[in-house]
Design a protein around this motif. Sequence first.
Motif, PDB file in Angstrom:
ATOM      1  N   ALA A 189      62.685  54.076  61.312  1.00 27.07           N
ATOM      2  CA  ALA A 189      63.293  53.103  60.393  1.00 27.07           C
ATOM      3  C   ALA A 189      64.573  53.682  59.814  1.00 27.07           C
ATOM      4  N   ILE A 190      65.673  52.945  60.002  1.00 31.04           N
ATOM      5  CA  ILE A 190      66.895  53.275  59.270  1.00 31.04           C
ATOM      6  C   ILE A 190      66.637  52.862  57.823  1.00 31.04           C
ATOM      7  N   VAL A 191      66.925  53.780  56.895  1.00 33.21           N
ATOM      8  CA  VAL A 191      66.663  53.484  55.487  1.00 33.21           C
ATOM      9  C   VAL A 191      68.001  53.398  54.756  1.00 33.21           C
ATOM     10  N   ASP A 192      68.239  52.255  54.108  1.00 35.38           N
ATOM     11  CA  ASP A 192      69.462  52.094  53.316  1.00 35.38           C
ATOM     12  C   ASP A 192      69.483  53.107  52.178  1.00 35.38           C
ATOM     13  N   ALA A 193      70.668  53.538  51.782  1.00 35.97           N
ATOM     14  CA  ALA A 193      70.800  54.374  50.579  1.00 35.97           C
ATOM     15  C   ALA A 193      72.253  54.335  50.142  1.00 35.97           C
ATOM     16  N   VAL A 194      72.451  54.056  48.855  1.00 31.35           N
ATOM     17  CA  VAL A 194      73.808  53.959  48.322  1.00 31.35           C
ATOM     18  C   VAL A 194      74.025  54.990  47.205  1.00 31.35           C
ATOM     19  N   PHE A 195      72.952  55.237  46.433  1.00 28.93           N
ATOM     20  CA  PHE A 195      73.069  56.171  45.307  1.00 28.93           C
ATOM     21  C   PHE A 195      72.084  57.329  45.493  1.00 28.93           C
ATOM     22  N   ASP A 196      72.340  58.417  44.753  1.00 28.50           N
ATOM     23  CA  ASP A 196      71.421  59.565  44.855  1.00 28.50           C
ATOM     24  C   ASP A 196      69.991  59.172  44.488  1.00 28.50           C
ATOM     25  N   ARG A 197      69.842  58.207  43.563  1.00 24.65           N
ATOM     26  CA  ARG A 197      68.464  57.831  43.188  1.00 24.65           C
ATOM     27  C   ARG A 197      67.726  57.230  44.393  1.00 24.65           C
ATOM     28  N   ASP A 198      68.469  56.571  45.299  1.00 19.28           N
ATOM     29  CA  ASP A 198      67.823  56.043  46.514  1.00 19.28           C
ATOM     30  C   ASP A 198      67.302  57.208  47.370  1.00 19.28           C
ATOM     31  N   LEU A 199      68.098  58.275  47.411  1.00 21.60           N
ATOM     32  CA  LEU A 199      67.693  59.436  48.216  1.00 21.60           C
ATOM     33  C   LEU A 199      66.475  60.118  47.613  1.00 21.60           C
ATOM     34  N   GLU A 200      66.358  60.066  46.282  1.00 20.21           N
ATOM     35  CA  GLU A 200      65.169  60.660  45.638  1.00 20.21           C
ATOM     36  C   GLU A 200      63.920  59.884  46.039  1.00 20.21           C
ATOM     37  N   THR A 201      64.027  58.554  46.066  1.00 18.18           N
ATOM     38  CA  THR A 201      62.886  57.737  46.507  1.00 18.18           C
ATOM     39  C   THR A 201      62.545  58.074  47.961  1.00 18.18           C
ATOM     40  N   ILE A 202      63.583  58.138  48.785  1.00 15.68           N
ATOM     41  CA  ILE A 202      63.366  58.439  50.217  1.00 15.68           C
ATOM     42  C   ILE A 202      62.720  59.818  50.372  1.00 15.68           C
ATOM     43  N   GLY A 203      63.195  60.795  49.606  1.00 14.15           N
ATOM     44  CA  GLY A 203      62.654  62.159  49.702  1.00 14.15           C
ATOM     45  C   GLY A 203      61.168  62.195  49.379  1.00 14.15           C
ATOM     46  N   GLN A 204      60.790  61.474  48.347  1.00 14.88           N
ATOM     47  CA  GLN A 204      59.357  61.469  47.974  1.00 14.88           C
ATOM     48  C   GLN A 204      58.502  60.871  49.075  1.00 14.88           C
ATOM     49  N   VAL A 205      58.973  59.760  49.642  1.00 19.49           N
ATOM     50  CA  VAL A 205      58.181  59.101  50.696  1.00 19.49           C
ATOM     51  C   VAL A 205      58.201  59.945  51.969  1.00 19.49           C
ATOM     52  N   ALA A 206      59.349  60.536  52.277  1.00 20.91           N
ATOM     53  CA  ALA A 206      59.462  61.310  53.519  1.00 20.91           C
ATOM     54  C   ALA A 206      58.451  62.452  53.548  1.00 20.91           C
ATOM     55  N   LEU A 207      58.136  63.003  52.367  1.00 20.63           N
ATOM     56  CA  LEU A 207      57.188  64.135  52.342  1.00 20.63           C
ATOM     57  C   LEU A 207      55.778  63.734  52.775  1.00 20.63           C
ATOM     58  N   ALA A 221      56.959  63.016  68.605  1.00 21.36           N
ATOM     59  CA  ALA A 221      55.756  63.208  69.421  1.00 21.36           C
ATOM     60  C   ALA A 221      55.023  64.465  68.948  1.00 21.36           C
ATOM     61  N   ASP A 222      55.790  65.512  68.612  1.00 17.88           N
ATOM     62  CA  ASP A 222      55.161  66.761  68.155  1.00 17.88           C
ATOM     63  C   ASP A 222      54.524  66.601  66.775  1.00 17.88           C
ATOM     64  N   SER A 223      55.216  65.895  65.885  1.00 19.00           N
ATOM     65  CA  SER A 223      54.699  65.797  64.499  1.00 19.00           C
ATOM     66  C   SER A 223      53.607  64.737  64.381  1.00 19.00           C
ATOM     67  N   LYS A 224      53.509  63.890  65.404  1.00 18.62           N
ATOM     68  CA  LYS A 224      52.509  62.805  65.453  1.00 18.62           C
ATOM     69  C   LYS A 224      52.691  61.791  64.316  1.00 18.62           C
ATOM     70  N   ASP A 225      53.910  61.675  63.813  1.00 18.68           N
ATOM     71  CA  ASP A 225      54.184  60.639  62.808  1.00 18.68           C
ATOM     72  C   ASP A 225      54.203  59.284  63.488  1.00 18.68           C
ATOM     73  N   ASN A 226      53.613  58.277  62.833  1.00 20.19           N
ATOM     74  CA  ASN A 226      53.697  56.948  63.442  1.00 20.19           C
ATOM     75  C   ASN A 226      55.088  56.339  63.251  1.00 20.19           C
ATOM     76  N   ILE A 227      55.763  56.757  62.160  1.00 23.26           N
ATOM     77  CA  ILE A 227      57.126  56.246  61.941  1.00 23.26           C
ATOM     78  C   ILE A 227      57.964  57.327  61.251  1.00 23.26           C
ATOM     79  N   VAL A 228      59.243  57.361  61.580  1.00 23.99           N
ATOM     80  CA  VAL A 228      60.149  58.390  61.027  1.00 23.99           C
ATOM     81  C   VAL A 228      61.206  57.717  60.162  1.00 23.99           C
ATOM     82  N   LEU A 229      61.491  58.302  58.998  1.00 29.07           N
ATOM     83  CA  LEU A 229      62.576  57.794  58.144  1.00 29.07           C
ATOM     84  C   LEU A 229      63.889  58.416  58.612  1.00 29.07           C
ATOM     85  N   VAL A 230      64.897  57.565  58.776  1.00 31.01           N
ATOM     86  CA  VAL A 230      66.201  58.029  59.285  1.00 31.01           C
ATOM     87  C   VAL A 230      67.303  57.514  58.362  1.00 31.01           C
TER      88      VAL A 230
END
Length: 425
Positions: free
Chosen positions: A198-216, A106-115
Amino acid sequence: MTLALGCIADDYTGASDLANTLTRAGLRTVQTIGVPADDLALPEVDAVVVSLKSRSIEAGHAVTRSRAAERWLRGRGAGHVLFKICSTFDSTDAGNIGPVMDALRADSKDNIVLVTPAFPETGRTVYQGNLFVGSVPLNESPLKDHPLNPMHDSNLVRVLARQSTTKVGLVDLATLSRGTEAVRAKLAELARSGIGAAIVDAVFDRDLETIGQVALDHGLSVGASGIGLGLARALVAAGKAKSAAVNAVTSAAIGGPAACLAGSCSQATLRQIASAEKVMPVLHLDPERVIAGEDEAQRALAWAKERLGTGPILIASSSTPEQVAALQSRHGRDAAGHAIEQAMADIAEGLVRSGVRRLVVAGGETSGAVVDRLGIPGFLVGAEIAAGVPVLRAVGAGKGEMVLALKSGNFGGPEFFSDALALMP
Ligand SMILES: Nc1ncnc2c1ncn2[C@@H]1O[C@H](COP(=O)(O)OP(=O)(O)OP(=O)(O)O)[C@@H](O)[C@H]1O
Ligand SMILES: O=C(O)[C@@H](O)C(=O)CO
């Protein structure tokens, strides 16, 4: 100080795990205990991890404290805030992940949060929204017997939906493997249908790199050290934090007596205590005496003082899941946990009074109680003892130099206590 990343951790060991990950990924990082006082002199850093003890408290209090931390971080320029939760999603249907996420969203006013709690380096992976601990689903892992928040459902979409006021969706691994644009499109589709997390799947570090870029793209994300790794790498790649800048943490020896305290009852910690018995004196506290208010802490301190001069010692309250369940059924879960945590804090205080400046603590709640009692305002990150567990050097404590290691219950190899002390000369 303008922060590239602000973090709010729901326990102290989780905070040091995250501070360790961010440091190793090249962010200059400091871990503070609670929201820092205005007069705490902090070094110039890229990231601050504010440690709270909010994982197992009443949800309303967790929300208030997390919001105070968020205000402090945003006030120092943090454009993105990571709410650091446990990689095993420790929580109950009452919270606290959902309520805190809802308030911060609510504070950040994001329409969706990556989890995502994925942290592949420690065996935590998420597939089709299901959390695996090593090779087994969460509900078959030792977390099913956790003393405070036994985890009986591996499907995090369901688990989070029970705690949150928003609808929860999934970004699956197939989408993730198609890269950042595919993830952005999926998030936009979920948001259009009224889904706020959204729960985001991740199995390898490369998945986390993709998530990190989008999360920003967003103001808030929720997860464990893995998403911290993704965010840190994305910040470095975007030139928003200095790559390869490391904390100037001196590794100068502290010397003097060393002690270990274990309040975690995880299988990993029980194994580590068994190994420690071979190399150092170990005292097992009597939890019944602790709860009865008998002076178990004084007995432990007297025992410790006789031995501290000749080498490290370990004092443990830890018991097997059956013993924990029996104790809790006699006294209640919270009363038992609280009494034992306070006894550990009493013991830590007495040990420091007796000259201990090198202290290893196992268990997140236990570490919280101990660090609060010692009044340490913050830490810089030193050498890595095991995945997720660094040596910490206290800053601004005003009690002389001190090094600690705060071990998450499930982390570390069998020889963890000796491994830690070897890096804390
Ligand atoms: N013998 C015991 N019986 C019942 N409860 C215990 C016993 N020993 C410790 N406890 C309580 O169990 C809880 C353990 O939580 P703690 O967070 O310290 O460890 P953990 O959950 O294994 O670690 P983490 O949160 O880092 O994963 C504490 O509240 C502690 O006081
Ligand atoms: O993420 C983890 O597993 C740890 O940092 C933790 O939070 C355990 O308390």
